[in-house]
Design an enzyme around this catalytic site. Structure first.
Site, PDB file in Angstrom:
ATOM      1  N   TRP A   1     -46.436   9.200  27.922  1.00  0.00           N
ATOM      2  CA  TRP A   1     -45.850   7.941  27.468  1.00  0.00           C
ATOM      3  C   TRP A   1     -44.975   7.432  28.605  1.00  0.00           C
ATOM      4  CZ3 TRP A   1     -40.752   7.593  24.527  1.00  0.00           C
ATOM      5  CH2 TRP A   1     -40.560   6.317  23.982  1.00  0.00           C
TER       6      TRP A   1
ATOM      7  N   ASP B   1     -41.933  16.881  22.230  1.00  0.00           N
ATOM      8  CA  ASP B   1     -41.814  15.534  21.682  1.00  0.00           C
ATOM      9  C   ASP B   1     -42.857  15.457  20.568  1.00  0.00           C
ATOM     10  OD1 ASP B   1     -41.856  12.113  23.046  1.00  0.00           O
ATOM     11  OD2 ASP B   1     -41.581  12.891  21.025  1.00  0.00           O
TER      12      ASP B   1
ATOM     13  N   LYS C   1     -43.846   6.445  13.162  1.00  0.00           N
ATOM     14  CA  LYS C   1     -45.249   6.301  12.790  1.00  0.00           C
ATOM     15  C   LYS C   1     -45.588   6.943  11.466  1.00  0.00           C
ATOM     16  CE  LYS C   1     -45.386   5.751  17.408  1.00  0.00           C
ATOM     17  NZ  LYS C   1     -44.159   5.822  18.231  1.00  0.00           N
TER      18      LYS C   1
END
Lengths: 438, 420
Positions: free
Chosen positions: B150, B231, B267
């Site tokens: 990311w 993460d 999400k």
């Protein structure tokens, strides 16, 4: 070594390209709990302000009083959610078209525009000329931090002057933002008022271009504000030396009860066409504390500069938290853009400010009635949520121990935590502290 | 008189606008490579436009979704929250439930209070707090970041002033994991290095190690004494089952690693804009956990004082109610299943079009994203000619693919890649 370990070892060795397992080539890895990468850490001390509430919560006494953190309380000692906020909340919940998508990095556009209008005035030339960039941030703290980081990267002067005293979190925010913190004289313990001469002298000797943190109104912790005439002198001095104003506006509407009056200091600086930064918070004046709603505005010389500044602010925000929380800002926007709700808000805000002013008078009267030694007129002269009592840390400790009164050790009390029923208890405590302790 | 003139806007002579700006030399910053895509998409007037850029879930009509469990939680909360400041470390209740998701419902580590945990501003905030924490207490350390990752990961550790290194991860030829390269890098890194690992549904590639591979990675981490920082932004979104998606973490915990985790509800609970997440650091014992938590709070205080309450209330309302939690798990599975269905559909469409390229990776990759293998130039053509928006690394957010647009998308991809 078990068979599953052996097969795992075998698989690993195949990856390493080593032929066959040998019992001597790889020793069994330490099976005891791993040694922490952070075992050398010491426990951090409690935050001096938020730690007061922690201590208060632990106290079992039925007469305890929390005059620590600046959160408004009703006459009944309860937190208050404004009616208009509840209305806005319901509106949001009932609107099925609302989604929870990411806000843009700079936050809710409507909120940003309305916040700028609130502090600069709807007719502000800076707004009309698109010279203001406003970004939604996490309440006052977040606005100060983002502004500080921006200055640390793009401003030629790394020194920021903060008043003595100031909110305990200010020096930490600016230091972590990469600025070097100095102080200017502000509070005069002898008069319990403004040390105006000292202030002018210290700003007068600041290096050209230095940043100056100014409390827009209702100075925290002292409640001592410059008069308009004094603000004008400060403005002239700062502009002549090219000092950059950074306003912390956490109490707009809370000081006098009037939103426009409480914004005069900021508007004065914007009116002269110069640049400045403003951090706004809705924690107190809209009671949105935990929702973390605020805005950072940077007033620039031209619209083009404002656009570039905004793009750089995004680079500060994205690696910090990507984009700000939507809920609180939506409530604020709903209220500010609706005339009825806005009016309702101003009425409720004035009621809060008035109750605090009433508490000031009640406390002053109570001390007067007890014949407590000393001049306590500063209680009614000071402005906003806090009173800087002038009590020293021994007296404060005495009041906590003997009367279960919780405040910060600098003698600051949150008037919002007082009520008609508890004023007497506080007055007794102050009286005892002044006559027996310190 | 002069005072009132100044306030009413008549310039008094000093500090005129003609003075040059302090910010005259400020350069315009480049647009964020991910969030800038949505900006461009919104500005496009074409009726055919498709947004497969940012990783935000869409239903089969291309609409954002607010989960039913969230609507119900909000209904219960409205009118009842007093909006007071949370503690600096955030909502205790929310943290309790969140740790259970990552560490296991009945985790001994939670019972033994060995986990230092604070509520954070979603995943970004958790990573940033950890990076700042790493800088302050392990100032000589670096962070090893997978290639690719990311894009904001690089920004986060850079702004925290922690030097970065990279490790091999994605294997472009196979569009899968470069396991050998990754193990080499783990082995060659100095002992005690800090590594950033994606717990599941790697962003942007969708390529995850297998369970066996995770076990070997964990073993090698033990040998080298590396610090694993996970993460986990997509728990539940990868397989549809949060327990399964936490497997990598559980493997490391079984092996006794003292890990760190960034968790996000953006999400999997659709709480994107609420900014709800959690940073946790597993410690040797309770005393150390207390110390670490206190230091994390010291970093949060000068950044935002305390985290926002609303999103945390939603999470704790849902996870604290067995019925709502069940509903949530169902809804997460629906989202994950729809994405898996779209992967199959996209791949089938491309194969039916007779594409000369292999598209097996579309269904092998997992989670919200598909690393298509397209070049930036091909992506630009998709945007310019077909009004399809995605990040220039060829990452497709499968969440933005619907039965309505999958044919159009496949056709466009075929057009720009058929002569590749």
């Amino acid at each position: 070594m078990g068979s599953s370990d052996r097969s795992r070892l075998g698989a690993l060795l195949r990856h390493l390209g080593v032929e066959g397992p040998t019992s001597s080539s790889i020793s069994a890895f330490p099976t005891s709990a791993a040694h922490s990468a952070f075992s050398h850490l010491l426990q951090a001390p409690e935050d001096p302000i938020l730690g007061v509430t922690v201590a208060f919560n632990k106290d079992p006494s039925p007469v305890k009083l929390n005059l620590g953190v600046g959160a408004y309380r009703t006459e009944e000692g309860k937190p208050l959610v404004l009616n208009v906020v509840r209305r806005a909340e319901q509106q949001l919940v009932n609107d099925r078209s609302r989604v929870k998508e990411y806000l843009p990095i700079v936050g809710l556009a409507e909120f940003n525009k309305l916040s700028a209008k609130l502090i600069f005035g709807a007719d502000s030339p800076a707004i009309r000329e698109n010279r203001v960039t406003t970004v939604q941030c996490l309440s006052g703290t977040g606005s100060l931090r983002v502004g500080g980081e921006f200055l640390g990267r793009h401003y030629h002067q790394r020194i920021i002057y903060i008043p003595l005293p100031t909110w305990g979190n200010h020096p930490k925010v600016f230091t972590l933002a990469g600025l070097s913190v100095k102080t200017y004289r502000y509070y005069d313990p002898a008069t319990r008022g403004l040390n105006f001469q000292g202030l002018l002298e210290d700003l007068g000797t600041a290096p050209s271009g230095a940043i100056v943190l100014l409390h827009a109104c209702a100075h925290n912790p002292t409640g001592v504000d410059p008069t308009l005439e004094q603000w004008e002198q400060i403005r002239q001095l700062m502009r002549s030396k090219g000092l950059l104003p950074f306003f912390d506006s956490a109490y707009q509407g809370f000081a006098s009860g009037n939103l426009d009056a409480d914004a005069q200091s900021v508007r004065m600086f914007v009116a002269d066409g110069g640049e400045c930064l403003v951090a706004q918070s809705y924690a107190k004046n809209m009671g949105l504390y935990g929702e973390r709603v605020g805005a950072l505005s940077i007033v620039c010389n031209t619209a083009d500069v404002a656009g570039r500044v905004e793009s750089q602010l995004k680079l500060v925000i994205r690696p910090m938290y990507s984009n700000p929380p939507i809920h609180g800002a939506s409530i604020v926007a709903a209220i500010l853009k609706d005339r009825d709700m806005y009016n309702e808000w101003t009425i409720e805000l004035k009621a809060m400010a008035d109750r605090i002013i009433s508490m000031r008078h009640q406390l002053f009267d109570a001390l007067h009635a007890r014949g407590t030694p000393g001049d306590w007129s500063h209680i009614i002269k000071q402005i906003g949520m806090f009173t800087f009592t002038g009590l020293n840390s021994e007296q404060v400790a005495f009041m906590t121990k003997e009367f279960h009164i919780y405040m910060t050790s600098d003698g600051r009390i949150s008037m919002a935590g007082l009520s008609s029923t508890t004023v007497a208890h506080l007055a007794d405590a102050i009286h005892a502290a002044v006559t027996h302790a310190g | 008189m002069a005072l009132r003139n100044t306030i009413s806007g008549r310039i008094s002579g000093r500090g005129r606008r003609s003075m040059s700006s302090w910010w005259g030399s400020v350069e315009p910053a480049p647009k964020d490579p991910i969030l800038g895509v949505t900006e461009a998409f919104l500005a496009d007037p074409s009726p055919h436009k498709v947004n497969v850029g940012v990783g935000a879930y869409r239903d089969d009509n291309g609409k954002p979704v607010v989960l039913q469990c969230v609507r119900e939680a909000e209904r219960r909360i409205a009118g009842h929250s007093n909006m007071e400041y949370l503690p600096m470390g955030g909502s205790v209740k929310m943290i309790e439930e969140t740790l259970k998701l990552a560490y296991g419902e009945n985790s001994e580590l939670i019972k033994d209070k060995r986990i230092a945990a604070v509520q954070s501003l979603s995943g970004t905030g958790a990573c940033r707090l950890f990076a700042d924490f790493q800088k302050r207490f392990r100032p000589d350390s670096q962070i090893y970041i997978p290639v690719p990752t990311w894009s904001n990961h690089h920004n986060i550790w850079r702004d925290a002033q922690v030097p970065q290194r990279t490790f091999h991860y994605y294997h472009p030829e196979s569009k899968g994991l470069d396991f050998a390269g990754m193990m080499d890098d783990i082995r060659n890194a100095p002992s005690g290095s800090f590594f950033l690992l994606h717990a599941c549904a790697h962003n942007p590639t969708g390529v995850d190690p297998s369970e066996e591979q995770w076990k070997e990675i964990s073993y090698q981490f033990k040998v080298k004494g590396h610090f694993p920082f996970f993460d986990m932004a997509y728990q539940g979104f990868a397989s549809g089952d949060p327990e399964r998606d936490a497997k990598s973490i559980r493997i490391f915990l079984e092996d006794g690693h003292l890990i760190g985790i960034a968790q996000s509800y953006a999400k999997n609970m659709g709480l994107y804009g609420q900014r709800v997440g959690c940073l946790s650091v597993l410690c040797e014992d309770e005393k150390q956990a207390v110390a670490v938590k206190s230091q994390l709070q010291q970093l949060a205080r000068p950044m935002y004082s305390n985290p926002p309450v609303h999103g945390a209330l939603i999470v704790s309302t849902i996870l604290g109610d067995p019925d709502l939690k069940k509903l949530w798990l169902k809804e997460v599975k629906v989202m994950a299943d729809r994405i898996i269905g779209m992967r199959t559909a996209l791949r089938e469409n491309l194969e039916k079009l007779g594409s000369p390229l292999l598209w097996e990776h579309i269904t092998k990759q997992i989670g919200m994203f598909c690393y298509s293998g397209m070049t930036p130039e091909q992506v630009d053509r998709l945007t310019d000619e077909f009004h399809i928006y995605m990040t220039r690394n060829g990452r497709i957010s499968m969440a933005g693919v619907t039965t309505g647009n999958v044919g159009y998308l496949a056709n466009a991809i075929h057009e720009v890649t058929k002569s590749a």
